[in-house]
Design an enzyme around this catalytic site. Structure first.
Site, short mmCIF file in Angstrom:
data_model
loop_
_atom_site.label_atom_id
_atom_site.label_comp_id
_atom_site.label_asym_id
_atom_site.label_seq_id
_atom_site.Cartn_x
_atom_site.Cartn_y
_atom_site.Cartn_z
N ASP A 89 78.83 3.50 16.74
CA ASP A 89 77.51 3.30 16.13
C ASP A 89 76.63 4.55 16.20
O ASP A 89 77.05 5.61 15.77
CB ASP A 89 76.80 2.10 16.76
N LEU B 101 72.57 -7.25 18.64
CA LEU B 101 72.08 -8.44 19.35
C LEU B 101 71.58 -8.10 20.75
O LEU B 101 71.01 -8.94 21.44
CB LEU B 101 73.17 -9.51 19.41
N ARG B 102 71.77 -6.84 21.16
CA ARG B 102 71.15 -6.26 22.38
C ARG B 102 71.63 -6.85 23.70
O ARG B 102 71.15 -6.46 24.74
CB ARG B 102 69.63 -6.38 22.32
N ASP C 76 72.04 -4.43 9.36
CA ASP C 76 71.70 -3.51 10.45
C ASP C 76 70.48 -4.05 11.20
O ASP C 76 69.57 -3.30 11.56
CB ASP C 76 71.45 -2.09 9.93
#
Lengths: 311, 187, 436
Positions: free
Chosen positions: C160, C71-72, C313
């Site tokens: 990640d 979601l940055r 993803d």
């Protein structure tokens, strides 16, 4: 034939007819290069932009000369490699060039696919002067042109390309071009540099150069990037040279008066021994002229008429 | 031919006579054959040049050097035509330095082809003089150019087409005057 | 109260796959019955107004749970933020999403965990649950305060993209995470084998001269992590499995009783490396698209339960970032809004996967593995629900996507089969593809 192509990006998607047409046109251009006055009015008022993201004086000069002989104006934009990532993106640069109303853009870029990327954005014609490890079509065409001068019709001839095929755009473009002209192509080199995935080119592959040489009409040595040793791709120059270096002795195995080509610059004593290199040197002068002729032909074919005019 | 035939200007004999006369005039005007180089402009200038070479050989006993000139790269209308013209080789086997170059073409019309041929010739070398020989001069010059040797002067209108057919190129041998068809169905 | 009439209910948690009537009331599933009369419904409404939806020809299933989204936020809000990402989620049929930890800064402490959670609540669309990093700053050297982050609302731990290269650190993480009961999510990528590769190493990469990432770059880490999970008894979740070798190793490990689950991304089930053109940066994704053999193995693995769940993803990027030569463009596909439709069209309709299995793998399985509410339509369960219309068609384009990103391979395509109503906690948040 009717020329319809907007850009020269790769040999892969070209037809044999197109390749023959380019070679025919280059022959005419070569005659012009042999004249005392090497200047044509053909492309007066057209502008050719050289956009080089990698240093390559030889290729850039060749394109520049080709454009100038045809009467076009040339501009060179040399972009330092370091500014690629932080500076203006290729997309932005492309938009600037578009605004400059260039007619042809010659691109040399370290990323595979960058030439097609640029061609998709730009209205002017794009000629790929080398994109990453993908393609170097003008080099392949000038190699073929030189081979034809020596051997005439190439169909059925045997060519061995030896060296760092994996990282070589010259090898890829030559493999496509030669195959289309009916030449039997064999790629040779150590398994790390001629890995299984190169099967996609559809040519023979071997790790034993000596077994590939008998019957070879042409042997092309690729430049070995010395930093590949640091990446662990081969153990030493000594062993590489021992297994894959072209020497007079080794070349006897072809059983013919084979021609040796090298896209240059050569690592003497590594991929090519000194005495073989001297023979190659003799060809280099001709290769340079042929390179200009091929590039003249391509620039002429792309913008010599106005293919976009609709009646 | 995209037009309707109005009249036949020259038949095979007429062409032969005209070309023979041109051959004589070339030798006469240049006081012999010493410096002559015949250059045919592609395409139909080439067989005409070959014929002139043959006639001169017949009555002078000398084979005058012969070259071929392709002027595609010297055309001034490249960017206004919508196909890429195929370039052919220029092949002039002797040096033209200090020579008398005779450019040979089938029809002289606007003068643009002759202009391109002059430029192309001078890029190849520096002849002592250049002369122009044509089978038909149909007028309507757009440049200050005239022919030195003319087979047939033919006043025409711009709507007309002069079609030169030579057996080496076309199979037939004649010069026809045609009226251009109306372009109603063309865009 | 909502009365969803005569709809095909797919609820793998209860083995329901049949036409039913469903009542939603007070944020919960009130009842699932073969059929209800108007009198029944009015009695149950207890005076509340009833909105009726005729569900004939449509499917109703638990809201999808996506355990892998980027979601940055914080740090890269030009690509996406929690608001736009959670709107995209409900548009695509997802009612719970796990937000990956690789933000700037990475989610490596409780304050950041709580920030992400709070932003999700403020947005008020899908439930947004933060994944914390495993190591501080994703540097691979010191563990984060896992217990504290759990208390702050984290749902799992993962470094990640910066896969833990040091095997000992991975072993310690699997051990320590036992305190939380959460799985360690492994990104499964050996840094050296992957190198600066741009796509799967194979005939296609060789032809185009794009640097290759060998399949082994994933498989060796899968092997390592399975061995470590077995040895420690730790809880392992393998992200975006993309190779046939990985599937086979997971199958064997599960047979031995290793505490492992695995996810697969829709694009690996749909595309192969042969479909990548030299300027198709939209298909540039990590792990890279594999061979047809890999694709088949992944589908088979998902069918037989070796692969437990599907995850998108979702990796949003700006158009400018993707409009670069292949090697210079970032990895990732934005997929929240198109993933379900893509799976429906490319896998369910051709008969490769049953809808029941897809819903199980995308709701009930992740709910169980990550201990989440949702994933079921059992009476009393929270009403996170999707109504799916197989006939609703839409052209995917810039004007209708609500994510900030446009990096989807389906851009410009006309697709049929979309979620047309989505409820989160009984509240309707999306209707006819329009997010409220």
């Amino acid at each position: 034939m009717k020329w319809q192509r907007k850009d020269i990006l790769a040999i892969e998607d070209m037809s044999v007819e197109e390749i023959r047409h380019i070679l025919h046109t280059a022959k005419v251009m070569k005659e012009i290069l042999m004249r005392p006055i090497k200047k044509l009015p053909t492309l007066k008022g057209k502008s050719v932009v050289n956009l080089f993201y990698e240093a390559s004086t030889r290729t850039r000069t060749s394109f520049e000369m080709a454009a100038k002989v045809l009467g076009a104006d040339t501009t060179s934009i040399a972009v330092a490699q370091s500014s690629v990532s932080k500076g203006e993106s290729l997309y932005d640069t492309a938009k600037t060039i578009q605004a400059m109303r260039a007619d042809v853009v010659i691109l040399r870029h370290p990323s595979s696919g960058s030439a097609k990327f640029l061609a998709d954005i730009l209205d002017p014609a794009v000629i790929n002067a080398g994109d990453g490890q993908h393609a170097h079509p003008t080099q392949a065409l000038l190699d073929i042109f030189t081979m034809q001068e020596h051997l005439g019709e190439l169909e059925g001839k045997n060519v061995v390309i030896v060296g760092d095929v994996l990282h070589s755009r010259v090898a890829r473009s030559n493999a496509w071009c030669l195959q289309k002209m009916g030449v039997n192509v064999t790629l040779a080199g150590p398994p790390t540099l001629v890995p299984a995935e190169m099967e996609g080119l559809g040519v023979n592959m071997t790790h034993d150069l000596d077994s590939a040489l008998p019957g070879a009409d042409i042997v092309m040595a690729l430049r070995l990037q010395l930093e590949r040793q640091k990446s662990g791709l081969f153990p030493s120059l000594r062993e590489y040279s021992h297994l894959y270096g072209l020497t007079t002795e080794r070349l006897k195995k072809t059983g013919k008066q084979s021609i040796v080509l090298h896209p240059g610059p050569m690592n003497r004593g590594v991929e090519i021994s000194d005495d073989v290199a001297n023979g190659v040197d003799a060809l280099i002068e001709r290769q340079v002229t042929n390179g200009v002729a091929i590039r003249m032909a391509l620039i002429y074919l792309l913008i010599g008429g106005s293919g976009n005019v609709v009646a | 031919m995209e037009g309707t035939i109005k009249s036949k200007i020259l038949d095979p004999d007429g062409i032969r006579r005209a070309v023979t006369r041109i051959a004589h005039e070339i030798v006469e005007k240049n006081k012999g054959t010493d410096k002559l180089v015949l250059v045919g402009i592609r395409r139909r200038g080439v067989p005409l040049a070959e014929r002139i070479q043959q006639y001169i050989e017949e009555f002078e006993g000398v084979k005058v050097p012969l070259g071929i000139l392709d002027i595609t790269l010297y055309r001034d209308d490249l960017s206004t035509i919508d196909i890429h013209p195929v370039v052919h080789e220029t092949d002039i086997p002797v040096s033209i330095e200090g020579k008398a170059v005779i450019l040979i073409d089938d029809v002289l019309y606007t003068g643009r082809t002759a202009r391109a041929a002059l430029d192309a010739t001078m890029d190849i070398g520096r002849p002592e003089r250049i002369q122009l020989a044509v089978l038909v001069d149909r007028g309507h010059r757009e440049l200050p150019i005239r022919a030195d040797f003319v087979g047939k002067n033919l006043p025409t209108s711009r709507r007309e087409i002069v079609a030169v057919r030579l057996k080496e190129v076309d199979g037939d041998e004649d010069v026809l005057l045609l009226e251009r068809d109306d372009d109603i169905n063309k865009s | 109260m909502w009365w969803l009439k005569d709809v095909m209910v797919i609820d793998p948690s209860q083995n329901i796959s049949a036409p039913r009537d469903v009542l939603i009331k007070d944020k919960m599933v009130l009842e699932i019955s073969a059929s209800l009369t108007e009198e029944d419904v009015l009695v149950k409404a207890q005076g509340e107004s009833v909105e009726t939806v005729n569900g004939k020809g449509k499917y109703l299933f638990p809201g999808l749970i996506d355990v892998h989204t980027h979601l940055r936020e914080p740090g890269q809000e030009d690509k996406e933020d929690i608001l736009s990402g959670s709107r995209a989620a409900v548009r695509g049929g997802f009612t719970t999403i796990l937000a990956m930890a690789n933000t700037q800064p990475p989610i490596d402490n409780r304050a950041l965990v709580e920030f992400v959670r709070r932003q999700g609540e403020r947005a008020g669309y899908a439930h947004v649950l933060p994944i914390g990093t495993v190591t501080k700053g994703m540097q691979g050297s010191e563990l984060v305060e896992m217990a504290d982050m759990k208390a702050g609302g984290a749902a799992a731990f993962s470094d990640d993209g910066k896969n833990i290269q040091n095997a000992e650190m991975m072993r310690l993480a699997l051990e320590y995470a036992k305190l939380t009961g959460f799985p360690i999510i492994s990104h499964c990528e050996d840094k050296d084998l992957a190198g600066d590769g741009q796509m799967r190493r194979g005939v296609a990469s060789g032809r185009m001269g794009l640097r290759g990432i060998p399949a082994s770059a994933e498989s060796v880490i899968v092997a390592r992590d399975l061995i470590l999970a077995e040895e420690t008894g730790g809880k392992l979740h393998l992200a975006h499995i993309s190779t046939a070798d990985s599937v086979e190793m997971i199958r064997k490990a599960k047979a031995r009783g290793v505490n492992v689950t695995a996810e697969v991304n829709p694009h690996h089930l749909i595309f192969t490396d042969e479909e990548i053109g030299i300027t198709d940066t939209v298909l540039k994704v990590n792990p890279p698209l594999g061979s047809e053999e890999d694709r088949e193995a992944l589908i088979e693995g998902l069918r037989d339960g070796t692969i437990d769940m599907i995850a998108t993803d979702h990796a949003p990027h700006t158009q400018a970032e993707k409009a670069r030569p292949f090697a210079e463009a970032p990895f990732g596909i934005a997929s929240l809004e198109t993933a379900l439709s893509a799976v429906w069209n490319y896998l369910v309709l051709p008969g490769r996967l049953s809808l029941d299995r897809v819903i199980e793998a995308w709701s009930w399985a992740p709910a169980q593995r990550f201990g989440l509410t949702g994933g079921t339509l059992k009476p009393g369960a929270i009403a996170d629900i999707v109504l799916f219309d197989p006939d609703f068609s839409e052209v995917i384009d810039s004007t209708n996507l609500v994510s900030k990103a446009r990096n989807t391979p389906f851009l410009g395509k006309n697709m049929a089969g979309f979620p047309v109503m989505v409820w989160v906690e009984g509240k309707l948040v999306q209707r006819d593809r329009v997010v409220k």
